[in-house]
Design a protein around this motif. Structure first.
Motif, PDB file in Angstrom:
ATOM      1  N   UNK A  80     -45.642  34.938  21.771  1.00 13.20           N
ATOM      2  CA  UNK A  80     -46.343  33.172  22.564  1.00 13.20           C
ATOM      3  C   UNK A  80     -44.968  32.980  23.558  1.00 13.20           C
ATOM      4  N   UNK A  81     -45.510  32.007  24.565  1.00 15.49           N
ATOM      5  CA  UNK A  81     -44.267  31.624  25.441  1.00 15.49           C
ATOM      6  C   UNK A  81     -43.560  30.538  23.898  1.00 15.49           C
ATOM      7  N   UNK A  82     -44.245  30.076  23.540  1.00 16.80           N
ATOM      8  CA  UNK A  82     -43.031  28.965  22.417  1.00 16.80           C
ATOM      9  C   UNK A  82     -41.853  29.402  21.721  1.00 16.80           C
ATOM     10  N   UNK A  83     -42.691  30.481  21.099  1.00 20.35           N
ATOM     11  CA  UNK A  83     -41.266  31.372  20.476  1.00 20.35           C
ATOM     12  C   UNK A  83     -40.494  32.831  21.571  1.00 20.35           C
ATOM     13  N   UNK A  84     -41.074  32.151  22.490  1.00 21.05           N
ATOM     14  CA  UNK A  84     -39.401  33.210  23.751  1.00 21.05           C
ATOM     15  C   UNK A  84     -38.926  31.444  24.397  1.00 21.05           C
ATOM     16  N   UNK A  85     -38.947  30.250  24.024  1.00 15.39           N
ATOM     17  CA  UNK A  85     -38.004  28.807  24.473  1.00 15.39           C
ATOM     18  C   UNK A  85     -37.831  28.865  22.723  1.00 15.39           C
ATOM     19  N   UNK A  86     -37.848  29.442  21.319  1.00 18.76           N
ATOM     20  CA  UNK A  86     -37.289  28.847  20.029  1.00 18.76           C
ATOM     21  C   UNK A  86     -36.636  30.192  20.479  1.00 18.76           C
ATOM     22  N   UNK A  87     -36.387  31.094  20.994  1.00 21.88           N
ATOM     23  CA  UNK A  87     -35.512  32.032  20.383  1.00 21.88           C
ATOM     24  C   UNK A  87     -34.569  32.276  21.571  1.00 21.88           C
ATOM     25  N   UNK A  88     -34.574  31.759  23.129  1.00 18.25           N
ATOM     26  CA  UNK A  88     -33.729  31.483  24.315  1.00 18.25           C
ATOM     27  C   UNK A  88     -32.712  30.025  23.345  1.00 18.25           C
ATOM     28  N   UNK A  89     -33.321  29.193  22.842  1.00 20.84           N
ATOM     29  CA  UNK A  89     -32.690  28.324  22.351  1.00 20.84           C
ATOM     30  C   UNK A  89     -31.822  28.966  21.429  1.00 20.84           C
ATOM     31  N   UNK A  90     -31.749  29.603  20.464  1.00 17.49           N
ATOM     32  CA  UNK A  90     -31.531  30.058  19.787  1.00 17.49           C
ATOM     33  C   UNK A  90     -30.576  31.201  19.457  1.00 17.49           C
ATOM     34  N   UNK A  91     -30.568  31.841  20.618  1.00 25.49           N
ATOM     35  CA  UNK A  91     -29.945  33.279  20.634  1.00 25.49           C
ATOM     36  C   UNK A  91     -28.668  32.865  22.146  1.00 25.49           C
ATOM     37  N   UNK A  92     -28.983  31.690  22.697  1.00 28.87           N
ATOM     38  CA  UNK A  92     -27.905  31.635  23.915  1.00 28.87           C
ATOM     39  C   UNK A  92     -28.007  30.324  24.014  1.00 28.87           C
ATOM     40  N   UNK A  93     -28.707  28.887  24.198  1.00 31.06           N
ATOM     41  CA  UNK A  93     -28.544  27.011  24.154  1.00 31.06           C
ATOM     42  C   UNK A  93     -27.741  26.565  22.778  1.00 31.06           C
ATOM     43  N   UNK A  94     -28.150  27.195  22.114  1.00 26.69           N
ATOM     44  CA  UNK A  94     -27.636  26.645  20.782  1.00 26.69           C
ATOM     45  C   UNK A  94     -26.489  27.326  19.748  1.00 26.69           C
ATOM     46  N   UNK A  95     -26.600  28.128  20.354  1.00 25.01           N
ATOM     47  CA  UNK A  95     -25.698  29.686  20.303  1.00 25.01           C
ATOM     48  C   UNK A  95     -23.885  29.032  20.154  1.00 25.01           C
ATOM     49  N   UNK A  96     -23.322  28.662  20.808  1.00 25.10           N
ATOM     50  CA  UNK A  96     -22.234  27.907  21.141  1.00 25.10           C
ATOM     51  C   UNK A  96     -21.207  28.792  21.799  1.00 25.10           C
ATOM     52  N   UNK A  97     -21.863  29.757  22.273  1.00 22.71           N
ATOM     53  CA  UNK A  97     -20.868  31.055  22.465  1.00 22.71           C
ATOM     54  C   UNK A  97     -20.951  30.537  24.353  1.00 22.71           C
ATOM     55  N   UNK A  98     -21.240  29.090  25.094  1.00 21.10           N
ATOM     56  CA  UNK A  98     -21.215  29.432  26.078  1.00 21.10           C
ATOM     57  C   UNK A  98     -22.656  29.956  27.181  1.00 21.10           C
ATOM     58  N   UNK A  99     -23.337  30.590  26.385  1.00 20.67           N
ATOM     59  CA  UNK A  99     -24.376  30.625  27.140  1.00 20.67           C
ATOM     60  C   UNK A  99     -25.217  29.772  27.510  1.00 20.67           C
ATOM     61  N   UNK A 100     -26.017  29.730  28.394  1.00 19.09           N
ATOM     62  CA  UNK A 100     -27.195  28.669  29.525  1.00 19.09           C
ATOM     63  C   UNK A 100     -28.073  29.913  29.728  1.00 19.09           C
ATOM     64  N   UNK A 101     -30.033  28.748  29.985  1.00 20.04           N
ATOM     65  CA  UNK A 101     -30.638  30.244  30.692  1.00 20.04           C
ATOM     66  C   UNK A 101     -31.640  28.988  30.436  1.00 20.04           C
ATOM     67  N   UNK A 102     -32.688  29.121  31.681  1.00 22.80           N
ATOM     68  CA  UNK A 102     -33.762  28.669  32.347  1.00 22.80           C
ATOM     69  C   UNK A 102     -34.504  29.699  32.142  1.00 22.80           C
ATOM     70  N   UNK A 103     -36.127  29.630  31.997  1.00 15.32           N
ATOM     71  CA  UNK A 103     -36.825  30.172  32.347  1.00 15.32           C
ATOM     72  C   UNK A 103     -37.901  30.102  33.009  1.00 15.32           C
ATOM     73  N   UNK A 104     -38.403  31.361  34.531  1.00 18.62           N
ATOM     74  CA  UNK A 104     -39.713  30.082  35.232  1.00 18.62           C
ATOM     75  C   UNK A 104     -40.619  31.061  35.241  1.00 18.62           C
ATOM     76  N   UNK A 105     -41.465  30.306  34.585  1.00 20.90           N
ATOM     77  CA  UNK A 105     -42.633  30.619  34.672  1.00 20.90           C
ATOM     78  C   UNK A 105     -43.624  31.054  36.400  1.00 20.90           C
ATOM     79  N   UNK A 106     -44.574  32.197  36.708  1.00 23.92           N
ATOM     80  CA  UNK A 106     -45.741  32.340  37.416  1.00 23.92           C
ATOM     81  C   UNK A 106     -46.511  32.903  38.114  1.00 23.92           C
ATOM     82  N   UNK A 107     -47.267  32.852  38.385  1.00 25.09           N
ATOM     83  CA  UNK A 107     -48.652  32.873  38.610  1.00 25.09           C
ATOM     84  C   UNK A 107     -49.494  32.607  37.508  1.00 25.09           C
TER      85      UNK A 107
END
Length: 556
Positions: A251-278
């Motif tokens: 599900x899309x919200x599972x992707x958002x949660x995963x990117x937040x957990x493994x990147x945005x909130x991981x405290x590693x300096x990771x930053x990310x955006x997801x771009x929907x298309x079509x």
């Protein structure tokens, strides 16, 4: 009532439109202009990364053009169309020169050379993460799992394997033990190998101030038969150990949660955006109002914030059509807009499947049962960006947060590894042997993958201080971006209440607008909205190249 002042030359135009509510915009004299200019420059300069300062650094931002949606042979569907372009090949084409495309000769080598007419400023290879491991195993003789039925189907198939499509259609996808091993470890190891190659290639081609390459991939959900794809773009080399694919997050919200957990909130300096298309082929699902598991106003607001945190922009145009708007949909007010008929990917599948006069709509709901050779099962206003922008305002009134407050971009979605290949005069196709000849590209048959349904795609323009990962990525996050169907016109848009009426006639109009107004992607304050805001639009035509010169702007 509207008033405007215009200046226009061949290829450049400026409009200042003042919306008169109760107080007219006052005339501004010369006093304070130098102070305004200095304040604007200082404010914009603070956004420039201190680690790198390029020779062309511009506090008022330069326009950079690129492609954030490019597939290579690492994508299973590209490989099955006989594309053999590697990420290195793709970056070399985009920044320096040429690439070899299918058809393949008797020993599997591409035979068709395509020259890049114009280098990009930035690019990301965004291969489908779902089958990184399977594709590597199935295309490498001697690998354990190579002789599986799935691998045989991938190697013998042309285009898209039904066995793979079934996995990204299903709400409960699973990997193939015959290919991946009973514990699925073979595919896990192969996935990490491919992901490492993606990272190494991006690092190799990234050169601050000259060209920018981003580590990226595509999340490719066709859940319940609806396109819900996202391109996942990372700011820098700090990325999760493995990409989150539809096989991991259905599900899309599972992707958002995963990117937040493994990147945005991981405290590693990771930053990310997801771009929907079509969203145009999402059967109304891309922008559906859906807050799964969120039953309270507060919970819905939290999910909407999460979406906007991860997805600040959307891709509105690419080779599978335009997703801005569509005429004739139920519930959409206003007259016919001729521009809403531009590059409608959905038309041909419906004509092939249902006939010219039978275009089913989704009514107030969403569709399903999307079969690739037919197209979407129905049309919905919720598949298009204009409707989503309006619905976002309505949602903000209801829950206090706008889930569709997005900026707009465009790219190609090429499956040939030719990012930025948008020149119609020399368009070589984007689907390997699916559209490798003019006859195929001119076909209206549903049996031809690269038929007239498709187009060369578009580009994303980013207004950034300099051509570096940090600067470009920050501009994407603040939504100071725009999409084009190929030409590299430069577009500026400002809103505010303090812009002088003679702004279009002034040589320093950009400096004044940047200090007195809010650029595209930003927020107007309640005070600015209450006191007759003005909107400044500046556009400059694409000059083109000596071989392919640009054309004047037709309208603004």
């Amino acid at each position: 009532m509207w008033s405007d002042k215009r200046i226009s030359v061949r290829g450049m135009a400026c409009v200042l439109a003042v919306l008169l509510v109760s107080v007219a915009c006052g005339d501004s004299g010369d006093s304070g202009q130098e102070e305004t200019s200095r304040a604007s420059a200082a404010m914009a300069a603070s956004r420039v990364s201190p680690e790198v300062r390029c020779p062309d650094v511009n506090p008022l931002r330069n326009a950079y053009f690129g492609d954030l949606h490019v597939h290579t042979a690492l994508s299973s569907d590209a490989w099955m169309f006989d594309t053999r372009t590697t990420p290195d090949d793709a970056y070399r084409y985009a920044f320096e020169g040429s690439v070899m495309l299918p058809p393949l000769d008797e020993v599997g080598r591409p035979t068709r050379e395509h020259l890049s007419p114009r280098p990009l400023d930035f690019m990301a290879v965004t291969d489908h993460a779902e089958f990184f491991g399977e594709n590597r195993i199935c295309t490498t003789p001697g690998k354990e799992g190579y002789d599986s039925a799935l691998c045989e189907a991938i190697r013998s198939g042309v285009g898209r394997s039904p066995l793979l499509l079934k996995q990204i259609f299903s709400p409960f996808p699973k990997r193939d033990p015959e290919t991946c091993g009973d514990d699925l470890e073979l595919c896990a190891v192969a996935t990490k190998s491919v992901w490492k190659e993606v990272q190494e290639s991006a690092a190799k081609w990234n050169q601050a101030c000259e060209r920018t390459s981003f580590v990226a991939y595509e999340y490719s959900s066709f859940r319940m038969g609806s396109n819900l794809h996202r391109n996942v773009i990372f700011r820098n080399e700090i990325v999760p150990e493995t990409p989150i694919s539809f096989l991991d997050a259905t599900r899309d919200y599972e992707l958002w949660e995963g990117l937040s957990r493994e990147c945005l909130d991981a405290g590693t300096g990771c930053d990310v955006v997801a771009i929907p298309h079509n969203s145009n082929i999402s059967n109304g699902r891309m922008f559906s109002i859906n807050y799964p598991g969120a039953w309270t106003r507060s919970a819905k607001a939290d999910l909407a914030r999460l979406r906007m945190r991860v997805e600040p922009i959307i891709e509105i145009m690419q080779h599978k059509g335009d997703s801005e708007c569509r005429n004739g949909l139920p519930g959409v007010k206003g007259g016919v807009d001729e521009f809403c008929d531009f590059e409608k990917f959905e038309d041909l599948p419906f004509r092939n499947a249902y006939g010219d006069d039978a275009v089913p709509d989704c009514y107030e709901g969403i569709g399903s049962d999307w079969w690739f050779h037919k197209g979407p099962s129905c049309l919905s206003p919720q598949s298009y960006a204009r409707t989503a922008l309006i619905e976002g305002l309505r949602q903000e009134e209801e829950i206090g947060v706008n889930p569709f407050k997005f900026g707009l971009s465009a790219s190609t979605d090429t499956h040939n590894g030719i990012g930025g290949a948008v020149e119609e005069a020399i368009y070589p196709g984007h689907l390997g042997i699916g559209d490798d000849t003019p006859k195929k590209r001119a076909s209206a048959s549903a049996e031809v993958a690269g038929n007239t349904n498709n187009n060369p795609g578009g580009l994303i323009g980013i207004l950034a201080e300099q051509n570096t990962r940090d600067s470009l990525f920050e501009a994407v996050k603040r939504k100071e971006v725009f999409g084009t169907s190929g030409p590299r016109m430069q577009v500026r848009f400002y809103g505010g209440k303090s812009m002088p009426e003679d702004l279009c006639d002034r040589a320093d109009r950009l400096v004044v607008a940047d200090a007195a107004g809010v650029p595209m992607g930003g927020d107007l304050t309640p005070a600015e909205i209450a006191d007759a805001p003005a909107f400044l639009v500046i556009a400059q035509a694409d000059a083109g190249t000596a071989a392919m010169p640009g054309t004047p702007l037709e309208r603004l």
